[in-house]
Design a protein around this motif. Structure first.
Motif, PDB file in Angstrom:
ATOM      1  N   GLY A 143      -0.665 -19.525  -9.158  1.00  0.00           N
ATOM      2  CA  GLY A 143       0.340 -20.259  -8.361  1.00  0.00           C
ATOM      3  C   GLY A 143       1.088 -19.160  -7.550  1.00  0.00           C
ATOM      4  O   GLY A 143       2.139 -19.403  -6.812  1.00  0.00           O
ATOM      5  N   THR A 144       0.401 -18.069  -7.492  1.00  0.00           N
ATOM      6  CA  THR A 144       1.146 -17.112  -6.471  1.00  0.00           C
ATOM      7  C   THR A 144       0.623 -17.085  -4.994  1.00  0.00           C
ATOM      8  O   THR A 144       1.051 -16.630  -3.969  1.00  0.00           O
ATOM      9  CB  THR A 144       0.905 -15.547  -6.649  1.00  0.00           C
ATOM     10  N   TRP A 145      -0.257 -18.009  -4.720  1.00  0.00           N
ATOM     11  CA  TRP A 145      -0.976 -18.008  -3.464  1.00  0.00           C
ATOM     12  C   TRP A 145      -0.166 -18.459  -2.279  1.00  0.00           C
ATOM     13  O   TRP A 145      -0.169 -18.131  -0.895  1.00  0.00           O
ATOM     14  CB  TRP A 145      -2.494 -18.881  -3.287  1.00  0.00           C
ATOM     15  N   LYS A 146       0.900 -19.655  -2.510  1.00  0.00           N
ATOM     16  CA  LYS A 146       1.774 -20.114  -1.700  1.00  0.00           C
ATOM     17  C   LYS A 146       2.726 -18.836  -1.198  1.00  0.00           C
ATOM     18  O   LYS A 146       2.868 -18.769   0.006  1.00  0.00           O
ATOM     19  CB  LYS A 146       2.297 -21.334  -2.031  1.00  0.00           C
ATOM     20  N   PRO A 147       3.591 -18.519  -2.004  1.00  0.00           N
ATOM     21  CA  PRO A 147       4.439 -17.157  -1.670  1.00  0.00           C
ATOM     22  C   PRO A 147       3.671 -16.244  -1.027  1.00  0.00           C
ATOM     23  O   PRO A 147       3.984 -15.333  -0.262  1.00  0.00           O
ATOM     24  CB  PRO A 147       5.049 -16.788  -2.832  1.00  0.00           C
ATOM     25  N   GLY A 148       2.424 -15.856  -1.466  1.00  0.00           N
ATOM     26  CA  GLY A 148       1.474 -14.892  -1.078  1.00  0.00           C
ATOM     27  C   GLY A 148       1.064 -15.023   0.396  1.00  0.00           C
ATOM     28  O   GLY A 148       1.245 -14.162   1.109  1.00  0.00           O
ATOM     29  N   LEU A 149       0.668 -16.152   0.772  1.00  0.00           N
ATOM     30  CA  LEU A 149       0.651 -16.437   2.248  1.00  0.00           C
ATOM     31  C   LEU A 149       2.077 -16.437   3.130  1.00  0.00           C
ATOM     32  O   LEU A 149       1.830 -15.914   3.896  1.00  0.00           O
ATOM     33  CB  LEU A 149       0.255 -17.864   2.484  1.00  0.00           C
ATOM     34  N   ALA A 150       3.122 -16.532   2.232  1.00  0.00           N
ATOM     35  CA  ALA A 150       4.418 -16.307   2.967  1.00  0.00           C
ATOM     36  C   ALA A 150       4.674 -14.795   3.414  1.00  0.00           C
ATOM     37  O   ALA A 150       5.050 -14.380   4.569  1.00  0.00           O
ATOM     38  CB  ALA A 150       5.721 -16.993   2.359  1.00  0.00           C
ATOM     39  N   ILE A 151       4.317 -14.040   2.418  1.00  0.00           N
ATOM     40  CA  ILE A 151       4.911 -12.718   2.645  1.00  0.00           C
ATOM     41  C   ILE A 151       3.606 -11.909   3.346  1.00  0.00           C
ATOM     42  O   ILE A 151       4.098 -11.049   4.103  1.00  0.00           O
ATOM     43  CB  ILE A 151       4.895 -12.053   1.156  1.00  0.00           C
ATOM     44  N   GLY A 152       2.559 -12.494   3.263  1.00  0.00           N
ATOM     45  CA  GLY A 152       1.353 -11.951   4.199  1.00  0.00           C
ATOM     46  C   GLY A 152       1.873 -12.460   5.596  1.00  0.00           C
ATOM     47  O   GLY A 152       1.719 -11.470   6.597  1.00  0.00           O
ATOM     48  N   ALA A 153       2.371 -13.457   5.857  1.00  0.00           N
ATOM     49  CA  ALA A 153       2.510 -13.802   7.273  1.00  0.00           C
ATOM     50  C   ALA A 153       4.111 -13.058   7.942  1.00  0.00           C
ATOM     51  O   ALA A 153       4.075 -12.569   8.769  1.00  0.00           O
ATOM     52  CB  ALA A 153       3.097 -15.324   7.489  1.00  0.00           C
ATOM     53  N   LEU A 154       4.915 -12.904   6.867  1.00  0.00           N
ATOM     54  CA  LEU A 154       6.201 -12.162   7.153  1.00  0.00           C
ATOM     55  C   LEU A 154       5.909 -10.621   7.279  1.00  0.00           C
ATOM     56  O   LEU A 154       6.378  -9.924   8.237  1.00  0.00           O
ATOM     57  CB  LEU A 154       7.086 -12.162   5.981  1.00  0.00           C
ATOM     58  N   PHE A 155       5.123 -10.037   6.628  1.00  0.00           N
ATOM     59  CA  PHE A 155       4.501  -8.664   6.702  1.00  0.00           C
ATOM     60  C   PHE A 155       3.856  -8.424   8.268  1.00  0.00           C
ATOM     61  O   PHE A 155       3.917  -7.387   8.638  1.00  0.00           O
ATOM     62  CB  PHE A 155       3.247  -8.394   5.438  1.00  0.00           C
ATOM     63  N   ALA A 156       3.062  -9.606   8.353  1.00  0.00           N
ATOM     64  CA  ALA A 156       2.275  -9.541   9.658  1.00  0.00           C
ATOM     65  C   ALA A 156       3.374  -9.488  10.824  1.00  0.00           C
ATOM     66  O   ALA A 156       3.236  -8.651  11.893  1.00  0.00           O
ATOM     67  CB  ALA A 156       1.282 -10.553   9.839  1.00  0.00           C
ATOM     68  N   LEU A 157       4.342 -10.319  10.663  1.00  0.00           N
ATOM     69  CA  LEU A 157       5.345 -10.256  11.704  1.00  0.00           C
ATOM     70  C   LEU A 157       6.226  -9.083  11.842  1.00  0.00           C
ATOM     71  O   LEU A 157       6.453  -8.827  13.055  1.00  0.00           O
ATOM     72  CB  LEU A 157       6.376 -11.571  11.423  1.00  0.00           C
ATOM     73  N   GLU A 158       6.479  -8.574  10.711  1.00  0.00           N
ATOM     74  CA  GLU A 158       7.134  -7.252  10.744  1.00  0.00           C
ATOM     75  C   GLU A 158       6.325  -6.238  11.733  1.00  0.00           C
ATOM     76  O   GLU A 158       7.098  -5.555  12.577  1.00  0.00           O
ATOM     77  CB  GLU A 158       7.274  -6.719   9.539  1.00  0.00           C
ATOM     78  N   TYR A 159       5.229  -6.120  11.289  1.00  0.00           N
ATOM     79  CA  TYR A 159       4.457  -4.996  12.039  1.00  0.00           C
ATOM     80  C   TYR A 159       3.964  -5.550  13.566  1.00  0.00           C
ATOM     81  O   TYR A 159       3.729  -4.652  14.202  1.00  0.00           O
ATOM     82  CB  TYR A 159       2.992  -4.741  11.415  1.00  0.00           C
ATOM     83  N   LEU A 160       3.995  -6.868  13.975  1.00  0.00           N
ATOM     84  CA  LEU A 160       3.870  -7.457  15.029  1.00  0.00           C
ATOM     85  C   LEU A 160       5.079  -6.941  15.886  1.00  0.00           C
ATOM     86  O   LEU A 160       4.972  -6.523  17.145  1.00  0.00           O
ATOM     87  CB  LEU A 160       3.638  -9.063  15.041  1.00  0.00           C
ATOM     88  N   PHE A 161       6.307  -7.072  15.451  1.00  0.00           N
ATOM     89  CA  PHE A 161       7.254  -6.644  16.299  1.00  0.00           C
ATOM     90  C   PHE A 161       7.338  -5.171  16.328  1.00  0.00           C
ATOM     91  O   PHE A 161       7.830  -4.521  17.298  1.00  0.00           O
ATOM     92  CB  PHE A 161       8.544  -6.967  15.414  1.00  0.00           C
ATOM     93  N   MET A 162       7.014  -4.353  15.388  1.00  0.00           N
ATOM     94  CA  MET A 162       6.933  -2.843  15.464  1.00  0.00           C
ATOM     95  C   MET A 162       5.904  -2.553  16.370  1.00  0.00           C
ATOM     96  O   MET A 162       6.084  -1.719  17.203  1.00  0.00           O
ATOM     97  CB  MET A 162       6.584  -2.275  14.191  1.00  0.00           C
ATOM     98  N   GLY A 163       4.679  -2.973  16.335  1.00  0.00           N
ATOM     99  CA  GLY A 163       3.538  -2.934  17.341  1.00  0.00           C
ATOM    100  C   GLY A 163       3.873  -3.079  18.865  1.00  0.00           C
ATOM    101  O   GLY A 163       3.737  -2.333  19.683  1.00  0.00           O
TER     102      GLY A 163
END
Length: 315
Positions: free
Chosen positions: A74-94
Motif C-alpha cells: 500500500g505504499t505505491w500511492k505515497p510513493g508516486l507522490a514523493i517521486g513527483a515531489l522529488f522530481a519537482l525539487e530537482y526540476l526547480f534546481m536544474g
C-alpha cells in the motif's frame, strides 16, 4: 519523540561527525557539478540519467535485502507522490541553475527544514514550534528578503537571476513537502531503500520526459561531463544516500539534522572556488541570516536538551 529515539539511537560521536562533514561536502558539491557540466548536458537531463542509473542499483539492493514486500504494502500511492515531489525539487534546481549561481542555489535549496517545520507545526500537536524556532523562521525568511531586495543577484550571469533564486526556494519547499509526505504516510514505516527507489524513479521518468519534451537532449561528451556524472551517480545518488540512511538507524536524527547545516556552507565555497562565482554583500548578509534561522529551527531539540542537562547539573 526525542525520548523514544534515545532508547534505540545514540548521540553523534566523532566518527559520525566526520562522516557528516563528508556527506555535507558531497551534497554541497552537487549544484557545482550540475552547473559546471551544464554546457555539455542540460541539468534536468543530468539529474534524470543519474537517477535512472542509481535506481538500478537501489532496486538490486531492495531485492537483496528482501524489501520488495514494501512495494506491495500500500505504499505505491505515497510513493508516486514523493517521486513527483522529488522530481519537482530537482526540476526547480536544474532549471534554476540556468539563471542563477550554484552558490545561490546552495543557500536557497536548504530552506527545506523551514518548510518541514512549518508543516509539522500545523500537522502534529507534538511538533508545535517553540518561540526559538519561530525566531529562526522569521530570521531565515528575513534573510531571503535581504538577499532579494538587496540585489543578491546583481552581477550574476543574467539580469533575471532572481528567477533562479526563486526556483531555489521552490526546490526547498518541494524537499520539505517530500519529508512531510514521508512522515504522514505509510512510507514512514517502509525501508529506506524503498523510499529512495520511489524518489529516484520519479526523477528519472518525469525529468526525462521533460528533457525530451523541451528539447534539452543535447549531449557533448567531454571529460568534465564524464567526471560530473560519475560524481553524481556514485557519490550523490548512491553513497551519500546509503550512508545517510544507515546513520539514521544508529544516531539521533535531530543531532544529524543540525550537522547538515554545513551543507550550504560547502555549496557556497565550491561555487566560489571552482566556478569563480562572486558573492555580493547583500547575498552574504542574507545567506548568514538564512543559515542562522535554519540552525535555530533544526537545533531546537539539541539546545533544549543541553539546557536541561545544565539545570540538572546545578540542581
Amino acid at each position: 519523540m526525542e525520548k523514544m529515539e534515545a532508547n534505540s539511537r545514540r548521540p553523534v560521536d566523532g566518527g559520525a561527525a566526520l562522516l557528516m562533514v563528508g556527506l555535507c561536502a558531497i551534497w554541497g558539491m552537487q549544484q557545482t557539478a550540475l552547473k559546471a557540466a551544464a554546457p555539455d548536458m542540460a541539468p534536468v537531463l543530468q539529474i534524470s540519467l543519474r537517477s535512472g542509473i542509481a535506481a538500478l542499483f537501489i532496486a538490486a539492493l531492495v531485492r537483496l535485502r528482501g524489501d520488495g514486500h514494501a512495494l506491495r504494502g500500500g505504499t505505491w500511492k505515497p510513493g508516486l507522490a514523493i517521486g513527483a515531489l522529488f522530481a519537482l525539487e530537482y526540476l526547480f534546481m536544474g532549471e534554476g541553475l540556468r539563471f542563477t549561481n550554484a552558490s545561490h542555489m546552495g543557500i536557497f535549496l536548504y530552506t527545506a527544514p523551514i518548510f518541514t517545520a512549518l508543516g509539522l507545526h500545523f500537522g502534529l500537536p507534538e511538533e508545535r514550534l517553540s518561540p526559538l524556532q519561530w525566531l529562526g523562521i522569521v530570521t531565515a525568511f528575513g534573510g531571503v528578503a535581504v538577499s532579494f531586495l538587496g540585489g543578491a543577484s546583481a552581477g550574476s550571469q543574467h539580469d533575471s537571476a532572481w528567477i533562479g533564486d526563486l526556483m531555489g526556494i521552490g526546490a526547498g519547499a518541494a524537499w520539505g513537502a517530500t519529508t512531510l509526505t514521508l512522515r504522514f504516510s505509510r512510507l514512514s514505516q517502509a525501508p529506506s531503500s524503498v523510499t529512495t527507489l520511489y524518489q529516484l524513479l520519479g526523477a528519472f521518468v518525469l525529468l526525462g520526459a521533460l528533457a525530451l519534451g523541451s528539447g534539452q537532449t543535447l549531449v557533448r561528451p567531454t571529460p568534465l561531463l564524464a567526471m560530473s556524472m560519475a560524481f553524481q551517480i556514485v557519490f550523490v545518488s548512491l553513497v551519500s544516500l546509503l550512508v545517510w540512511f544507515g546513520m539514521l538507524r544508529v544516531y539521533l536524527a535531530s543531532r544529524l539534522g543540525v550537522l547538515s547545516f554545513m551543507t550550504p556552507l560547502f555549496g557556497v565555497a565550491f561555487g566560489v572556488v571552482l566556478l569563480g562565482e562572486r558573492l555580493e554583500p547583500a547575498f552574504i548578509a542574507g545567506a548568514l541570516m538564512v543559515m542562522a534561522g535554519i540552525l535555530l529551527v533544526s537545533g531546537h531539540e539539541m539546545f533544549k536538551a543541553r539546557q536541561a542537562r545544565r539545570l540538572a547539573a546545578t540542581s
